[in-house]
Every structure is written in C-alpha cells, then in structure tokens.
Design a protein around this motif. Structure first.
Motif, PDB file in Angstrom:
ATOM      1  N   ALA A  50       0.659  -1.227  -0.263  1.00  0.00           N
ATOM      2  CA  ALA A  50      -0.233  -0.383  -0.106  1.00  0.00           C
ATOM      3  C   ALA A  50       1.076   1.859   0.087  1.00  0.00           C
ATOM      4  N   LYS A  51       2.154   1.540   0.610  1.00  0.00           N
ATOM      5  CA  LYS A  51       2.781   2.361   0.899  1.00  0.00           C
ATOM      6  C   LYS A  51       3.605   2.815  -0.502  1.00  0.00           C
ATOM      7  N   GLN A  52       3.627   1.355  -1.286  1.00  0.00           N
ATOM      8  CA  GLN A  52       4.741   1.605  -3.062  1.00  0.00           C
ATOM      9  C   GLN A  52       3.745   2.107  -3.490  1.00  0.00           C
ATOM     10  N   LYS A  53       2.109   1.972  -3.113  1.00  0.00           N
ATOM     11  CA  LYS A  53       1.387   2.353  -4.527  1.00  0.00           C
ATOM     12  C   LYS A  53       1.150   4.028  -4.046  1.00  0.00           C
ATOM     13  N   GLU A  54       0.791   4.448  -2.601  1.00  0.00           N
ATOM     14  CA  GLU A  54       0.758   5.482  -2.195  1.00  0.00           C
ATOM     15  C   GLU A  54       2.314   6.213  -3.226  1.00  0.00           C
ATOM     16  N   TRP A  55       2.899   6.292  -2.638  1.00  0.00           N
ATOM     17  CA  TRP A  55       4.582   6.321  -3.348  1.00  0.00           C
ATOM     18  C   TRP A  55       4.746   6.987  -4.408  1.00  0.00           C
ATOM     19  N   LEU A  56       3.968   5.650  -5.598  1.00  0.00           N
ATOM     20  CA  LEU A  56       4.095   5.876  -7.382  1.00  0.00           C
ATOM     21  C   LEU A  56       2.641   6.744  -7.564  1.00  0.00           C
ATOM     22  N   GLU A  57       1.903   6.790  -7.080  1.00  0.00           N
ATOM     23  CA  GLU A  57       0.985   7.840  -6.835  1.00  0.00           C
ATOM     24  C   GLU A  57       1.526   8.755  -6.912  1.00  0.00           C
ATOM     25  N   LYS A  58       2.008   9.949  -6.001  1.00  0.00           N
ATOM     26  CA  LYS A  58       2.161  10.839  -5.841  1.00  0.00           C
ATOM     27  C   LYS A  58       3.300  11.257  -6.610  1.00  0.00           C
ATOM     28  N   ARG A  59       4.275  10.314  -7.258  1.00  0.00           N
ATOM     29  CA  ARG A  59       5.382  10.624  -8.171  1.00  0.00           C
ATOM     30  C   ARG A  59       4.766  10.734  -9.924  1.00  0.00           C
ATOM     31  N   MET A  60       3.847  10.286  -9.818  1.00  0.00           N
ATOM     32  CA  MET A  60       3.406   9.914 -11.186  1.00  0.00           C
ATOM     33  C   MET A  60       2.179  11.099 -11.607  1.00  0.00           C
ATOM     34  N   GLU A  61       1.468  11.818 -10.505  1.00  0.00           N
ATOM     35  CA  GLU A  61       0.457  12.400 -10.504  1.00  0.00           C
ATOM     36  C   GLU A  61       1.342  13.675 -11.620  1.00  0.00           C
ATOM     37  N   GLY A  62      -0.589  13.860 -12.419  1.00  0.00           N
ATOM     38  CA  GLY A  62       0.158  15.238 -13.712  1.00  0.00           C
ATOM     39  C   GLY A  62       1.126  14.805 -14.973  1.00  0.00           C
ATOM     40  N   ARG A  63       2.308  13.607 -14.360  1.00  0.00           N
ATOM     41  CA  ARG A  63       2.681  13.129 -15.598  1.00  0.00           C
ATOM     42  C   ARG A  63       2.357  12.310 -16.970  1.00  0.00           C
ATOM     43  N   ARG A  64       2.465  12.304 -17.824  1.00  0.00           N
ATOM     44  CA  ARG A  64       2.833  11.813 -18.803  1.00  0.00           C
ATOM     45  C   ARG A  64       2.908  10.395 -18.844  1.00  0.00           C
ATOM     46  N   HIS A  65       2.263   9.155 -19.562  1.00  0.00           N
ATOM     47  CA  HIS A  65       2.392   7.804 -19.534  1.00  0.00           C
ATOM     48  C   HIS A  65       1.776   6.901 -17.771  1.00  0.00           C
ATOM     49  N   LYS A  66       0.909   8.005 -17.002  1.00  0.00           N
ATOM     50  CA  LYS A  66       0.508   7.361 -15.779  1.00  0.00           C
ATOM     51  C   LYS A  66       0.759   5.648 -16.053  1.00  0.00           C
ATOM     52  N   ASP A  67      -0.062   5.613 -16.795  1.00  0.00           N
ATOM     53  CA  ASP A  67      -0.934   4.430 -16.933  1.00  0.00           C
ATOM     54  C   ASP A  67       0.238   3.079 -17.248  1.00  0.00           C
ATOM     55  N   GLU A  68       0.956   3.480 -18.112  1.00  0.00           N
ATOM     56  CA  GLU A  68       1.693   2.975 -19.164  1.00  0.00           C
ATOM     57  C   GLU A  68       3.383   2.582 -17.248  1.00  0.00           C
ATOM     58  N   VAL A  69       3.644   3.320 -16.781  1.00  0.00           N
ATOM     59  CA  VAL A  69       4.249   3.089 -15.645  1.00  0.00           C
ATOM     60  C   VAL A  69       3.536   1.999 -14.630  1.00  0.00           C
ATOM     61  N   SER A  70       2.194   2.508 -14.026  1.00  0.00           N
ATOM     62  CA  SER A  70       2.025   2.399 -13.216  1.00  0.00           C
ATOM     63  C   SER A  70       1.559   0.750 -13.702  1.00  0.00           C
ATOM     64  N   ASP A  71       1.504   0.217 -14.845  1.00  0.00           N
ATOM     65  CA  ASP A  71       1.197  -0.985 -15.760  1.00  0.00           C
ATOM     66  C   ASP A  71       2.712  -2.121 -15.502  1.00  0.00           C
ATOM     67  N   VAL A  72       3.942  -1.282 -15.301  1.00  0.00           N
ATOM     68  CA  VAL A  72       5.235  -1.671 -15.163  1.00  0.00           C
ATOM     69  C   VAL A  72       5.228  -2.332 -13.959  1.00  0.00           C
ATOM     70  N   PHE A  73       5.186  -0.857 -12.955  1.00  0.00           N
ATOM     71  CA  PHE A  73       5.258  -1.255 -11.429  1.00  0.00           C
ATOM     72  C   PHE A  73       4.560  -2.383 -10.718  1.00  0.00           C
ATOM     73  N   GLU A  74       3.354  -2.619 -11.406  1.00  0.00           N
ATOM     74  CA  GLU A  74       2.684  -3.607 -10.797  1.00  0.00           C
ATOM     75  C   GLU A  74       2.995  -4.901 -11.128  1.00  0.00           C
ATOM     76  N   CYS A  75       3.593  -5.364 -12.448  1.00  0.00           N
ATOM     77  CA  CYS A  75       4.876  -6.088 -12.296  1.00  0.00           C
ATOM     78  C   CYS A  75       6.191  -6.145 -11.963  1.00  0.00           C
ATOM     79  N   ILE A  76       6.206  -5.094 -11.789  1.00  0.00           N
ATOM     80  CA  ILE A  76       7.819  -5.532 -10.776  1.00  0.00           C
ATOM     81  C   ILE A  76       7.273  -6.487  -9.343  1.00  0.00           C
ATOM     82  N   ARG A  77       5.888  -5.911  -8.580  1.00  0.00           N
ATOM     83  CA  ARG A  77       5.315  -6.341  -7.668  1.00  0.00           C
ATOM     84  C   ARG A  77       5.262  -7.771  -7.665  1.00  0.00           C
TER      85      ARG A  77
END
Length: 262
Positions: A50-77
């Motif tokens: 949950a902490k990792q997801k919260e961190w990623l959400e904050k880091r990617m807020e307003g950035r391009r390719h947010k969904d793509e990056v989130s997908d990669v991190f989900e695979c890593i997790r």
C-alpha cells in the motif's frame, strides 16, 4: 551517427540501467526475506505494498504515461511476490478441511500476497465437466467425482508453488493423501461447527449438507472425518477468531519451521 541512431543508443542505455536496477531490486527482495526469517520478523506485510502504491501515485501525479508506468510497477510488484514465494516454498501448499473452514478465503489471500497460482479443485472439476458438483454427484455418482479429484492431484505434481484448495471429502481417500504429499505440504484448516454453519448456510452447492444445515449434523460429519483429516495434515490451523493475515502468517511460520526441522 544520425538522430535516430542517437535516440536508439540512448534507449539502449536506459534499458541497461533498468536491467541492472531490476537485478539489484530482486536481490534485495531475497535479502529482505532472509533478514525477516533470521530475525523472526513477520513475513507478510501487505501494508508495504500500500505504501509503494501511494508513493508511485504521488510521483506520477500529473505526469505523462502514468498508466503505462503504473502497469510496469504492478508487474514488478507481482514478480517480487513470486520471488518471495519461491524463497519460502519449493513445493505446493495443499489446503484441506471441512467445507466452510476457510480454504477458498486463504487461497485468495495467498494468491494476493505471494502471486501464487491457485487451483480450486471443485471449481476446476466443475469447469472441465461442464456441470456443477451437485450435478456430477447426481449424474455420475460420488465414486466418479472422487476419481476426478485423484487425477487432478496427480496432474498437480508437475507444478510447484501452487495453492491447491481441496474439496471437503478429498482427504477421505488415502490414495489422495499419498498424491498430495508427493509435491506438497498439507495444511488442515479447522473451525467450530457453529462457524461452519454460518459460513455455508446461504450456499447451495454443498450436496452433502444441502438438506441438513444444522450444527448437530455438521458436527457429526466433522467428527466422522476428523481422524482422516488429522492423519493427512502436516500442520493444523484453527481459523476461528482470526483474520486472513493472522492465519496466513501462522501458516507460513509453521511450514518454514517444519521445513527447517526436516
């Protein structure tokens, strides 16, 4: 070197950085598991995800390719969870117990925290036969269904790191228990008859108790099965009054202790 070649070279450098980082990250995941075990710390810590997801959400807020990056991190997790599972178990976890003891609930939880594949035996058999368990019993009889269970257990021996959730009657056959243990640790989940009734009272795919949903009938059937259940089990875990995390943490700890003693 033209612009395209320069860009491709830069992309390759990024890939090298990502590859090295992933190798390092996976090594750290293994080190964390080893440290937890060596120091008797809690293995399962879903709050970290949950902490990792919260961190990623904050880091990617307003950035391009947010969904793509989130997908990669989900695979890593997910892959980190699989590494943890392989570090802990090089075999299958076979869950047995009376209907309503919590086998499906714990299977789902293990799948979530360790990304382990789950085989719900009743579900697989029903899907393959194209009919419900009740219909299989009515059409072909119990012996036919038990043979299907045995064949599925044999099939699972070619796999590892799988959670196998058995039907309530599966351990009653000694040949099934033999097949379970060939590539698995057998975990018996138990609960009081009153708890069982509360969990299954609204379920109508339990042919053995469909017309006998009472505490006394369930208690009697549980007692008839108790000796064979306990004989089959490598470990026994009571589920009354415990949440999924507590049950699974106990399961992991006791399996690891058993493995160390062997």
């Amino acid at each position: 070197m033209n612009q395209l070649e320069i860009l491709r070279e830069s992309l390759g450098q990024c890939d090298e950085i990502i590859l090295d980082a992933l190798i390092m990250r996976n090594r750290i995941v293994e080190d964390i598991m080893a440290y937890k075990e060596a120091n008797g710390l809690q293995i399962l810590q879903p709050e970290q995800e949950a902490k990792q997801k919260e961190w990623l959400e904050k880091r990617m807020e307003g950035r391009r390719h947010k969904d793509e990056v989130s997908d990669v991190f989900e695979c890593i997790r997910t892959n980190s969870k699989r590494i943890q599972a392989r570090k802990l178990f090089n075999y299958n976890i076979v869950l047995i117990g009376f209907m309503g003891a919590g086998k499906s609930t714990i299977s789902d939880f293990l799948q979530n925290v360790f990304a382990m594949d789950v085989v719900e035996m009743d579900q697989i058999i029903a899907q393959r036969q194209g009919m419900s368990i009740s219909d299989i019993f009515e059409t072909y009889g119990e012996q036919y269904f038990r043979d299907l269970e045995t064949n599925l257990l044999i099939e699972m021996q070619s796999r590892s790191n799988v959670v196998i959730s058995c039907g309530g009657g599966t351990p009653m056959r000694e040949c099934n228990v033999v097949e379970m243990k060939k590539n698995g640790r057998v975990v018996l989940l138990t609960a009081k008859p009153e708890t069982i009734l509360d969990r299954v009272k609204n379920n109508h795919d339990r042919p053995l108790i469909e017309n006998n949903k009472t505490v006394s009938f369930i208690a009697d059937l549980m007692e008839k099965r108790r000796a064979k259940y306990e004989a089959a089990a490598d470990i026994i875990i009571e589920t009354d009054g415990k949440n999924e995390l507590e049950i699974c943490e106990e399961l992991v700890h006791r399996l690891r202790t058993m493995d160390e003693e062997k």
